[in-house]
Design a protein around this motif. Sequence first.
Motif, PDB file in Angstrom:
ATOM      1  N   ARG A  42      -0.689   5.314   2.798  1.00 53.24           N
ATOM      2  CA  ARG A  42      -0.449   3.950   2.337  1.00 53.24           C
ATOM      3  C   ARG A  42      -1.663   3.039   2.562  1.00 53.24           C
ATOM      4  NH1 ARG A  42       5.155   2.457   1.483  1.00 53.24           N
ATOM      5  NH2 ARG A  42       5.990   4.254   0.380  1.00 53.24           N
ATOM      6  N   GLY A  43      -2.717   3.576   3.187  1.00 54.38           N
ATOM      7  CA  GLY A  43      -3.940   2.801   3.347  1.00 54.38           C
ATOM      8  C   GLY A  43      -4.153   2.188   4.720  1.00 54.38           C
ATOM      9  N   TYR A  44      -3.301   2.521   5.701  1.00 52.57           N
ATOM     10  CA  TYR A  44      -3.449   1.966   7.046  1.00 52.57           C
ATOM     11  C   TYR A  44      -4.547   2.719   7.802  1.00 52.57           C
ATOM     12  CZ  TYR A  44       0.702  -1.013   6.888  1.00 52.57           C
ATOM     13  OH  TYR A  44       1.597  -2.000   6.586  1.00 52.57           O
ATOM     14  N   SER A  45      -5.305   2.005   8.621  1.00 53.68           N
ATOM     15  CA  SER A  45      -6.346   2.633   9.438  1.00 53.68           C
ATOM     16  C   SER A  45      -5.723   3.292  10.657  1.00 53.68           C
ATOM     17  CB  SER A  45      -7.359   1.586   9.901  1.00 53.68           C
ATOM     18  OG  SER A  45      -6.767   0.699  10.844  1.00 53.68           O
ATOM     19  N   ASP A  93      17.281   0.904   7.761  1.00 53.74           N
ATOM     20  CA  ASP A  93      15.816   0.816   7.770  1.00 53.74           C
ATOM     21  C   ASP A  93      15.194   1.898   6.882  1.00 53.74           C
ATOM     22  OD1 ASP A  93      13.211  -0.166   9.078  1.00 53.74           O
ATOM     23  OD2 ASP A  93      13.175   1.979   9.507  1.00 53.74           O
ATOM     24  N   MET A  94      15.705   3.130   6.970  1.00 57.01           N
ATOM     25  CA  MET A  94      15.178   4.210   6.139  1.00 57.01           C
ATOM     26  C   MET A  94      15.411   3.929   4.654  1.00 57.01           C
ATOM     27  SD  MET A  94      13.616   6.554   7.845  1.00 57.01           S
ATOM     28  CE  MET A  94      13.387   7.100   9.524  1.00 57.01           C
ATOM     29  N   PHE A  95      16.554   3.340   4.344  1.00 59.53           N
ATOM     30  CA  PHE A  95      16.833   2.996   2.951  1.00 59.53           C
ATOM     31  C   PHE A  95      15.849   1.938   2.449  1.00 59.53           C
ATOM     32  CE2 PHE A  95      18.926   0.132  -0.096  1.00 59.53           C
ATOM     33  CZ  PHE A  95      19.173   1.030  -1.131  1.00 59.53           C
ATOM     34  N   LEU A  96      15.613   0.916   3.269  1.00 56.07           N
ATOM     35  CA  LEU A  96      14.662  -0.138   2.891  1.00 56.07           C
ATOM     36  C   LEU A  96      13.244   0.422   2.767  1.00 56.07           C
ATOM     37  CD1 LEU A  96      15.945  -3.100   5.109  1.00 56.07           C
ATOM     38  CD2 LEU A  96      16.252  -2.788   2.640  1.00 56.07           C
ATOM     39  N   ALA A  97      12.890   1.398   3.635  1.00 56.93           N
ATOM     40  CA  ALA A  97      11.561   2.005   3.581  1.00 56.93           C
ATOM     41  C   ALA A  97      11.337   2.714   2.245  1.00 56.93           C
ATOM     42  CB  ALA A  97      11.381   2.981   4.737  1.00 56.93           C
ATOM     43  N   CYS A  98      12.433   3.223   1.648  1.00 56.37           N
ATOM     44  CA  CYS A  98      12.318   3.895   0.346  1.00 56.37           C
ATOM     45  C   CYS A  98      11.905   2.927  -0.763  1.00 56.37           C
ATOM     46  CB  CYS A  98      13.652   4.543  -0.037  1.00 56.37           C
ATOM     47  SG  CYS A  98      14.171   5.883   1.058  1.00 56.37           S
ATOM     48  N   THR A  99      12.112   1.634  -0.550  1.00 51.91           N
ATOM     49  CA  THR A  99      11.806   0.641  -1.591  1.00 51.91           C
ATOM     50  C   THR A  99      10.418   0.029  -1.430  1.00 51.91           C
ATOM     51  OG1 THR A  99      12.720  -1.239  -0.339  1.00 51.91           O
ATOM     52  CG2 THR A  99      14.268   0.066  -1.650  1.00 51.91           C
ATOM     53  N   THR A 100       9.702   0.361  -0.350  1.00 45.85           N
ATOM     54  CA  THR A 100       8.395  -0.233  -0.102  1.00 45.85           C
ATOM     55  C   THR A 100       7.297   0.527  -0.840  1.00 45.85           C
ATOM     56  OG1 THR A 100       7.946   1.104   1.873  1.00 45.85           O
ATOM     57  CG2 THR A 100       9.141  -0.981   2.190  1.00 45.85           C
ATOM     58  N   GLY A 102       2.665   0.852  -1.033  1.00 46.25           N
ATOM     59  CA  GLY A 102       1.330   0.421  -0.638  1.00 46.25           C
ATOM     60  C   GLY A 102       1.236  -0.043   0.803  1.00 46.25           C
ATOM     61  N   LYS A 103       0.109  -0.687   1.105  1.00 48.71           N
ATOM     62  CA  LYS A 103      -0.147  -1.228   2.435  1.00 48.71           C
ATOM     63  C   LYS A 103       0.407  -2.648   2.511  1.00 48.71           C
ATOM     64  CE  LYS A 103      -3.915  -2.173   5.699  1.00 48.71           C
ATOM     65  NZ  LYS A 103      -5.391  -2.252   5.861  1.00 48.71           N
ATOM     66  N   SER A 104       1.721  -2.724   2.668  1.00 47.79           N
ATOM     67  CA  SER A 104       2.404  -4.020   2.669  1.00 47.79           C
ATOM     68  C   SER A 104       3.015  -4.323   4.023  1.00 47.79           C
ATOM     69  CB  SER A 104       3.508  -4.025   1.600  1.00 47.79           C
ATOM     70  OG  SER A 104       4.471  -3.039   1.894  1.00 47.79           O
ATOM     71  N   ILE A 105       3.411  -5.574   4.207  1.00 51.92           N
ATOM     72  CA  ILE A 105       4.102  -5.972   5.439  1.00 51.92           C
ATOM     73  C   ILE A 105       5.408  -5.189   5.570  1.00 51.92           C
ATOM     74  CG2 ILE A 105       5.272  -7.871   6.618  1.00 51.92           C
ATOM     75  CD1 ILE A 105       3.209  -9.761   5.424  1.00 51.92           C
ATOM     76  N   ALA A 106       6.099  -5.006   4.442  1.00 51.58           N
ATOM     77  CA  ALA A 106       7.371  -4.277   4.445  1.00 51.58           C
ATOM     78  C   ALA A 106       7.176  -2.840   4.911  1.00 51.58           C
ATOM     79  CB  ALA A 106       7.994  -4.304   3.053  1.00 51.58           C
ATOM     80  N   THR A 107       6.078  -2.205   4.489  1.00 48.49           N
ATOM     81  CA  THR A 107       5.789  -0.836   4.902  1.00 48.49           C
ATOM     82  C   THR A 107       5.605  -0.762   6.417  1.00 48.49           C
ATOM     83  OG1 THR A 107       4.737  -0.252   2.806  1.00 48.49           O
ATOM     84  CG2 THR A 107       4.154   1.089   4.721  1.00 48.49           C
TER      85      THR A 107
END
Length: 411
Positions: A42-45, A93-100, A102-107
Motif C-alpha cells: 500500500r506504499g507504507y515505509s 474492522d476486517m470488513f472496513l479494511a476490505c473497503t480501503t 492505497g496509502k490512506s488514513i483508513a488503511t
Amino acid sequence: MLERLKTSNDFRLNFQYFLLQGFYWMIVCCAISLGSAYLSDRGYSTAGIGILFALAFAMAAILQPIISINTDNSSRYTVVDVLTVLGIIVTIDMFLACTTSGKSIATGLTFFIGVMFAQLVQPFLNALNFFIEDRGVEMNYGVARANGSLFFFVISLVAGNLMKASSERVLPILGFIASVGFMSILIWLRYTLSKSSKSFAKEYDPFEKRQAGEEITVKTVKKFISDNMTFFVIMIGVTCFFFGHVLINNFVYQITSHVGGDEADTGGILALAALVELPAMILFNKIKYRYSTKLLFGISAFFFFVKILFTALASTVGMLYFSMIFQALAFALFIPASVHFVDEFMPAKDSVKGQAFLVVAMTLANALASFVGGGCMYTFGVTFSLWFSTVITLAGVVVCICGLFRINAKK
C-alpha cells in the motif's frame, strides 16, 4: 465424530475450542504476520509500519489489564462476553479494511485496530480454556494450540500465494472470513455453555485464579522485584531474546524481499514456522516429565538465538526456510515451558505476578522490536537490523541462562 458431537458435551466444547484457536490464528496471520507485506504494497515505509505495530502493541498492553480487572470485578460479565465484544470489533474492522485502498488514513487505522484487538483477544482466548475447565470439562490446551498453528500454516500458504497472484486486497478479505468463522464458533460455544448443566466457578479471573484480596499494585510489584530479583533478571533476558523473534515475525516480508523473495515466499516461510511448532506443543506434557522446565526454558532461549543467527546469515530464500526450522525448539518450546516454569519456580503468593511479568516482557519486546526494528530497517537496512537483533538476542540468552543457573525451585 458426528455422533460424539451430538452426545458428548465435553467433546463438543473441546472441538469448539480447537476451532476457535484455529480461526484466531488465521486472524493473527492476516492482521499481524502478513501485515508488513500488506502495508508495503500500500506504499507504507518500514519505519511507518514499525510505528503502527509499536503503537498497537502498546495500546493492547494498556487495555489488557484494564479489561481483565473490570471483568474480574463484575458478576455480570465473563471471559466469553469479553471475547464476543472483541470478536465483533475485529470482524467489523476486517470488513472496513476490505473497503480501503492505497496509502490512506483508513488503511493505517484499520490495520492499527486489527493488530491491537487481535493482540487483545489472545490472553482471553487462552483463559477460556480454564474457564471451561471450571465447569468440570477436561480440556486439552496443547492440542488446541497446535491446531491454531495448523490453521496458521494453511492460511499463510493461501494468503501468500493469493497476494502474489492478485493483490494485497485479498488479505483483509481472508481476515474477514476468518473473523466470521471465529464469531460463528463462539456463538455455538456460548449456546453449548448455556445448555450445560454444570455450574460456573463462583469467581473467575480471565488471566489467572488469584488468591482472594490479592491485588497487583505499585507497592506489591516493587516488593515482588526485590523478593525475586533473579526472576526479574530472567525476564530482562526474555525481553531481549524475544526482540529478535518479533523482528522476524513483524518484518518477515522485508526480510524475504531482501533475499529476492515475494509474497508467496513470505507465506511459505510463515507456514513452515507454524508447521514445525506442532510436535513440541502437542507433546509438551510428555516432554516436561522427562526434562525439567528450567532446562527446556534454557534450550528454547538458545534456539531463539540460533534462529535469528541463521536468518541474519541467509542470502537466499532457501536459507530463510532453513532458519525457520529452529522455530520448533525456540518459540514452540518457549510458550508452554515459560508458563510451567513460572508455576514451578515462583512461590505460590507470587505466581500471578510472575505470569504477569512474563506477559509484560513479551509485550515490551513486541513494542521495542516494532519501533526500533522498523526504524533500523528504514535507516540502515535489513542486514544491519538483523545483526543488531542477533546481538540483542545473544545478550538476552546469556542473561537468561545465567539467571536460570541461580534460581531454585520454590520450597
